[in-house]
Design a protein around this motif. Structure first.
Motif, short mmCIF file in Angstrom:
data_model
loop_
_atom_site.label_atom_id
_atom_site.label_comp_id
_atom_site.label_asym_id
_atom_site.label_seq_id
_atom_site.Cartn_x
_atom_site.Cartn_y
_atom_site.Cartn_z
N ARG A 42 -18.70 -15.66 17.58
CA ARG A 42 -18.51 -14.24 17.25
C ARG A 42 -17.04 -13.92 17.02
N GLU A 43 -16.18 -14.38 17.90
CA GLU A 43 -14.75 -14.06 17.81
C GLU A 43 -14.06 -14.77 16.66
N MET A 44 -14.50 -15.97 16.35
CA MET A 44 -13.85 -16.74 15.29
C MET A 44 -14.32 -16.33 13.90
N GLY A 45 -15.52 -15.82 13.81
CA GLY A 45 -16.05 -15.44 12.51
C GLY A 45 -16.36 -16.66 11.66
N ILE A 46 -16.26 -16.47 10.37
CA ILE A 46 -16.61 -17.56 9.46
C ILE A 46 -15.44 -18.52 9.29
N ARG A 47 -15.76 -19.71 8.85
CA ARG A 47 -14.78 -20.77 8.61
C ARG A 47 -13.75 -20.26 7.59
N LEU A 58 -13.99 -27.05 12.92
CA LEU A 58 -13.91 -26.45 14.24
C LEU A 58 -13.67 -27.55 15.27
N LEU A 59 -12.62 -27.38 16.05
CA LEU A 59 -12.32 -28.29 17.14
C LEU A 59 -12.47 -27.52 18.45
N VAL A 60 -12.96 -28.20 19.46
CA VAL A 60 -13.18 -27.59 20.77
C VAL A 60 -12.55 -28.48 21.84
N LYS A 61 -11.88 -27.83 22.78
CA LYS A 61 -11.33 -28.56 23.92
C LYS A 61 -11.88 -27.93 25.19
N ALA A 62 -12.49 -28.77 26.03
CA ALA A 62 -13.02 -28.33 27.31
C ALA A 62 -12.16 -28.95 28.40
N THR A 94 -9.67 -31.22 34.10
CA THR A 94 -8.82 -30.53 35.08
C THR A 94 -9.70 -29.74 36.04
N GLN A 95 -11.03 -29.85 35.87
CA GLN A 95 -12.02 -29.14 36.66
C GLN A 95 -11.89 -27.62 36.56
N GLN A 96 -11.39 -27.16 35.41
CA GLN A 96 -11.32 -25.73 35.13
C GLN A 96 -12.37 -25.39 34.07
N HIS A 97 -13.04 -24.30 34.25
CA HIS A 97 -13.99 -23.87 33.22
C HIS A 97 -13.21 -23.04 32.20
N LEU A 98 -12.45 -23.76 31.41
CA LEU A 98 -11.59 -23.22 30.37
C LEU A 98 -11.93 -23.94 29.09
N TYR A 99 -12.10 -23.18 28.01
CA TYR A 99 -12.52 -23.75 26.74
C TYR A 99 -11.66 -23.17 25.63
N GLN A 100 -11.21 -24.05 24.73
CA GLN A 100 -10.40 -23.60 23.59
C GLN A 100 -11.11 -23.99 22.29
N PHE A 101 -11.06 -23.08 21.33
CA PHE A 101 -11.70 -23.28 20.03
C PHE A 101 -10.64 -23.06 18.96
N HIS A 102 -10.65 -23.93 17.94
CA HIS A 102 -9.61 -23.87 16.92
C HIS A 102 -10.17 -24.32 15.58
N PHE A 103 -9.94 -23.53 14.54
CA PHE A 103 -10.22 -23.97 13.17
C PHE A 103 -8.97 -24.66 12.64
N THR A 104 -9.13 -25.90 12.16
CA THR A 104 -7.99 -26.59 11.57
C THR A 104 -7.45 -25.75 10.42
N GLY A 105 -6.15 -25.83 10.22
CA GLY A 105 -5.51 -25.05 9.17
C GLY A 105 -5.08 -23.68 9.63
N HIS A 122 -3.36 -21.32 13.10
CA HIS A 122 -2.38 -21.52 14.17
C HIS A 122 -2.71 -20.65 15.37
N GLU A 123 -4.00 -20.55 15.67
CA GLU A 123 -4.41 -19.77 16.82
C GLU A 123 -5.57 -20.44 17.54
N LEU A 124 -5.54 -20.29 18.85
CA LEU A 124 -6.60 -20.81 19.71
C LEU A 124 -7.38 -19.64 20.29
N HIS A 125 -8.67 -19.78 20.29
CA HIS A 125 -9.54 -18.81 20.95
C HIS A 125 -9.84 -19.43 22.31
N GLN A 126 -9.35 -18.81 23.35
CA GLN A 126 -9.46 -19.38 24.69
C GLN A 126 -10.40 -18.54 25.56
#
Length: 153
Positions: free
Chosen positions: A34-39, A46-50, A78-89, A91-95
């Motif tokens: 929802r927050e990232m919208g369309i590609r 889309l890259l994801v880091k958990a 790191t045992q944190q429930h933290l997730y980052q989402f990023h579209f290549t190209g 310069h922002e992370l949705h955390q």
């Protein structure tokens, strides 16, 4: 007759069972969508880091199409429930960080000593808790500067 499965059913099929962990991942994956919208461009990925390896990442593999095999899902334990989402190209992370109160509630989840029916009911109760809690109480979302880099093959 062919009936198309819902996203929730697809996640359960992939993970193998219903549990509060996939409910967490399901909520996070949907929020990110929802927050990232369309590609932003057809060739962006889309890259994801958990920051914890949990059941939640299975939902992200299914719903966000960020799989371990394609190296689009990265896990840094790191045992944190933290997730980052990023579209290549971009310069922002949705955390997205799961609220401490939710984590404490889930940590108290215990099905030991219950009958099979009681276990099933308790699991469904916890899944419903995760799926229905107000978003502001479930997690903290922020848009921050940064990028994720896909690790080489």
């Amino acid at each position: 007759m062919c009936v198309e499965k819902t996203p929730w059913e697809l996640v359960i099929d992939f993970h193998g069972h219903t549990c509060p962990g996939i409910a967490v991942g399901y909520r996070v994956a949907q929020l990110a969508q929802r927050e990232m919208g369309i590609r932003p461009t057809p060739d962006s990925e889309l890259l994801v880091k958990a920051f914890t390896q949990s059941c939640a990442v299975d939902a992200m593999q299914v719903l966000n199409k960020a799989t371990l095999g394609r190296r689009a899902l990265m896990i840094e334990e790191t045992q944190q429930h933290l997730y980052q989402f990023h579209f290549t190209g971009t310069h922002e992370l949705h955390q997205i960080r799961i609220a401490q109160e939710v984590l404490e509630h889930l940590a108290a989840f215990n099905i030991e000593g219950l009958s099979p029916r009681e276990k099933q009911n308790k699991i469904l109760e916890e899944v419903q808790f995760v799926l229905s809690i107000e978003e502001s109480a479930f997690c903290h979302y922020e848009l921050i500067p940064g990028e994720l880099k896909k690790r080489g093959h």
